[in-house]
Design a protein around this motif. Structure first.
Motif, PDB file in Angstrom:
ATOM      1  N   THR A 177       2.223   1.522   9.801  1.00 13.03           N
ATOM      2  CA  THR A 177       3.150   2.606  10.144  1.00 13.03           C
ATOM      3  C   THR A 177       4.575   2.075  10.186  1.00 13.03           C
ATOM      4  N   ASP A 178       4.747   0.874  10.742  1.00 11.04           N
ATOM      5  CA  ASP A 178       6.066   0.220  10.751  1.00 11.04           C
ATOM      6  C   ASP A 178       6.611   0.115   9.337  1.00 11.04           C
ATOM      7  N   VAL A 179       5.745  -0.315   8.419  1.00  3.61           N
ATOM      8  CA  VAL A 179       6.167  -0.517   7.027  1.00  3.61           C
ATOM      9  C   VAL A 179       6.578   0.803   6.385  1.00  3.61           C
ATOM     10  N   ILE A 180       5.824   1.857   6.657  1.00  4.20           N
ATOM     11  CA  ILE A 180       6.164   3.184   6.114  1.00  4.20           C
ATOM     12  C   ILE A 180       7.550   3.597   6.595  1.00  4.20           C
ATOM     13  N   ASN A 181       7.829   3.348   7.867  1.00  5.33           N
ATOM     14  CA  ASN A 181       9.149   3.671   8.420  1.00  5.33           C
ATOM     15  C   ASN A 181      10.246   2.823   7.784  1.00  5.33           C
ATOM     16  N   MET A 182       9.942   1.564   7.512  1.00  8.92           N
ATOM     17  CA  MET A 182      10.928   0.676   6.877  1.00  8.92           C
ATOM     18  C   MET A 182      11.295   1.175   5.479  1.00  8.92           C
ATOM     19  N   VAL A 183      10.276   1.571   4.738  1.00 11.52           N
ATOM     20  CA  VAL A 183      10.521   2.083   3.381  1.00 11.52           C
ATOM     21  C   VAL A 183      11.405   3.329   3.436  1.00 11.52           C
ATOM     22  N   SER A 184      11.115   4.212   4.398  1.00 13.46           N
ATOM     23  CA  SER A 184      11.910   5.446   4.520  1.00 13.46           C
ATOM     24  C   SER A 184      13.358   5.147   4.906  1.00 13.46           C
ATOM     25  N   ARG A 185      13.588   3.994   5.545  1.00 16.37           N
ATOM     26  CA  ARG A 185      14.934   3.596   5.925  1.00 16.37           C
ATOM     27  C   ARG A 185      15.630   2.783   4.841  1.00 16.37           C
ATOM     28  N   GLY A 186      14.951   2.582   3.720  1.00 15.14           N
ATOM     29  CA  GLY A 186      15.564   1.891   2.592  1.00 15.14           C
ATOM     30  C   GLY A 186      15.530   0.377   2.675  1.00 15.14           C
ATOM     31  N   ILE A 187      14.653  -0.187   3.529  1.00 19.14           N
ATOM     32  CA  ILE A 187      14.523  -1.638   3.632  1.00 19.14           C
ATOM     33  C   ILE A 187      13.854  -2.155   2.354  1.00 19.14           C
ATOM     34  N   SER A 188      14.373  -3.238   1.804  1.00 23.81           N
ATOM     35  CA  SER A 188      13.839  -3.768   0.548  1.00 23.81           C
ATOM     36  C   SER A 188      12.445  -4.355   0.738  1.00 23.81           C
ATOM     37  N   ALA A 189      11.669  -4.396  -0.355  1.00 23.43           N
ATOM     38  CA  ALA A 189      10.317  -4.961  -0.309  1.00 23.43           C
ATOM     39  C   ALA A 189      10.360  -6.420   0.129  1.00 23.43           C
ATOM     40  N   SER A 190      11.379  -7.155  -0.330  1.00 22.01           N
ATOM     41  CA  SER A 190      11.501  -8.572   0.027  1.00 22.01           C
ATOM     42  C   SER A 190      11.639  -8.756   1.533  1.00 22.01           C
ATOM     43  N   ASN A 191      12.496  -7.962   2.156  1.00 19.27           N
ATOM     44  CA  ASN A 191      12.716  -8.097   3.592  1.00 19.27           C
ATOM     45  C   ASN A 191      11.525  -7.595   4.411  1.00 19.27           C
ATOM     46  N   ILE A 192      10.810  -6.611   3.876  1.00 23.49           N
ATOM     47  CA  ILE A 192       9.593  -6.142   4.544  1.00 23.49           C
ATOM     48  C   ILE A 192       8.526  -7.225   4.510  1.00 23.49           C
ATOM     49  N   LEU A 193       8.305  -7.804   3.322  1.00 29.59           N
ATOM     50  CA  LEU A 193       7.272  -8.820   3.167  1.00 29.59           C
ATOM     51  C   LEU A 193       7.582 -10.073   3.981  1.00 29.59           C
ATOM     52  N   LYS A 194       8.851 -10.463   3.980  1.00 29.49           N
ATOM     53  CA  LYS A 194       9.232 -11.634   4.773  1.00 29.49           C
ATOM     54  C   LYS A 194       9.006 -11.382   6.263  1.00 29.49           C
ATOM     55  N   GLY A 195       9.313 -10.185   6.711  1.00 35.01           N
ATOM     56  CA  GLY A 195       9.075  -9.840   8.109  1.00 35.01           C
ATOM     57  C   GLY A 195       7.601  -9.921   8.460  1.00 35.01           C
ATOM     58  N   ILE A 196       6.751  -9.442   7.558  1.00 34.30           N
ATOM     59  CA  ILE A 196       5.308  -9.517   7.772  1.00 34.30           C
ATOM     60  C   ILE A 196       4.852 -10.977   7.801  1.00 34.30           C
ATOM     61  N   HIS A 197       5.351 -11.764   6.851  1.00 35.13           N
ATOM     62  CA  HIS A 197       4.997 -13.182   6.800  1.00 35.13           C
ATOM     63  C   HIS A 197       5.401 -13.899   8.087  1.00 35.13           C
ATOM     64  N   VAL A 198       6.585 -13.614   8.580  1.00 35.94           N
ATOM     65  CA  VAL A 198       7.065 -14.242   9.812  1.00 35.94           C
ATOM     66  C   VAL A 198       6.154 -13.876  10.984  1.00 35.94           C
ATOM     67  N   SER A 199       5.797 -12.591  11.081  1.00 36.42           N
ATOM     68  CA  SER A 199       4.925 -12.125  12.156  1.00 36.42           C
ATOM     69  C   SER A 199       3.570 -12.827  12.103  1.00 36.42           C
ATOM     70  N   MET A 200       2.990 -12.932  10.903  1.00 35.24           N
ATOM     71  CA  MET A 200       1.710 -13.607  10.726  1.00 35.24           C
ATOM     72  C   MET A 200       1.829 -15.087  11.052  1.00 35.24           C
ATOM     73  N   ALA A 201       2.891 -15.712  10.547  1.00 41.72           N
ATOM     74  CA  ALA A 201       3.060 -17.157  10.694  1.00 41.72           C
ATOM     75  C   ALA A 201       3.216 -17.580  12.144  1.00 41.72           C
ATOM     76  N   VAL A 202       3.941 -16.806  12.929  1.00 41.78           N
ATOM     77  CA  VAL A 202       4.138 -17.149  14.345  1.00 41.78           C
ATOM     78  C   VAL A 202       2.788 -17.177  15.067  1.00 41.78           C
ATOM     79  N   ARG A 203       1.952 -16.171  14.803  1.00 45.50           N
ATOM     80  CA  ARG A 203       0.645 -16.135  15.450  1.00 45.50           C
ATOM     81  C   ARG A 203      -0.257 -17.276  14.982  1.00 45.50           C
TER      82      ARG A 203
END
Length: 279
Positions: A177-203
């Motif tokens: 759902t976060d990602v869907i909201n990001m896309v609607s706000r015009g966030i680039s795929a690169s910044n979305i994917l990096k954010g996901i990677h960071v979230s996964m990597a920290v855990r």
């Protein structure tokens, strides 16, 4: 140890991996390998087909295989000689891929697991992620499909991020759902994917830290091992967690479980043979 042929079969949540080795003491020769995506097919039938094709391609006759070692979800594989737990096979397989590694981070379709082992591949400590799938390959695959990009583009796109967007939720459903909201706000795929990677990597870095893996080489295995963006994020997260870890991948990282199974199978075969001679 006499020369023998041994095979490893690893049935995962999304993919089947099989390998065949010739083992003679410390000398190990890799003869063949095969992967197959399950995709709603019968995993055991698919495993048999992949295994047969691998042996044929490698020029190995079934009767010459001394030990068929299974791991993962292959415990009920009918033609297997014996079964090994995934933590032991990934630990040994990770060590084969990188002899300097003293920890393995296996990131598969449904979960992740951290394994700390010694120089002989003996597991010292082990821990899995929770049941939530937001740190898994399936979650990333769903995100990539939503963004309209190929899976093999994920890593390179993530590396191009200039302002990663934070993913707040550890729940896969809410994260999507976060990602869907990001896309609607015009966030680039690169910044979305990096954010996901960071979230996964920290855990995942915290998971490694929890089992006492705080320094040295971490061999990444499983389906996400070749995701360069995730590996880079793991190294960034290690710095954040103040641990001296270096996450590395290998072109054959996906085969780690099957490799470890085959090598432990060779060890078990020789041990049983010695016991038989002693008797």
């Amino acid at each position: 140890m006499s020369e023998l042929i041994t095979t490893g079969v690893d049935i995962g949540s999304g993919c089947i991996k099989t390998v065949v080795f010739k083992v003679n003491g410390d000398k190990v020769e890799w003869l063949g390998k095969e992967t197959a995506r399950i995709r709603n097919r019968d995993p055991f039938q698919l495993t048999t087909e992949a295994y047969d094709h691998m042996l044929k391609t490698a020029g190995v006759d079934k009767k010459d295989v001394a030990y068929v070692a299974s791991t993962g979800d292959a415990e009920n594989l009918k033609f297997a000689t014996g079964h090994f737990y995934s933590m032991t096979t990934h630990g040994r397989g990770g060590l084969y891929l990188n002899p300097e590694a003293r920890a393995v981070l296996d990131i598969g379709a449904l979960n992740g697991r951290a394994i700390r082992m010694d120089g002989a591949g003996k597991v010292l400590s082990y821990k899995m992620t929770s049941q939530c799938a937001s740190g898994s390959g399936q979650f990333l695959e769903n995100i990539a499909r939503y963004l309209g990009i190929a899976q093999d583009e994920i890593g390179s796109l993530s590396m191009k991020a200039d302002d990663p967007e934070k993913v707040s939720s550890i729940c896969a459903v809410l994260a999507e759902t976060d990602v869907i909201n990001m896309v609607s706000r015009g966030i680039s795929a690169s910044n979305i994917l990096k954010g996901i990677h960071v979230s996964m990597a920290v855990r995942l870095a915290k998971l490694l830290k929890s089992i006492g893996a705080v320094d040295g080489i971490v061999q990444v295995t499983g389906g996400l091992a070749l995701d360069t963006g995730l590996v880079a994020a793991l190294n960034e997260a290690a710095e954040q967690e103040k641990v001296n870890l270096k996450a590395v991948s290998h072109p054959d990282s996906i085969y780690a479980g099957a490799i470890g199974a085959a090598l432990w199978g060779a060890f078990r075969h020789e041990k049983l043979a010695r016991l038989g001679q002693a008797a």
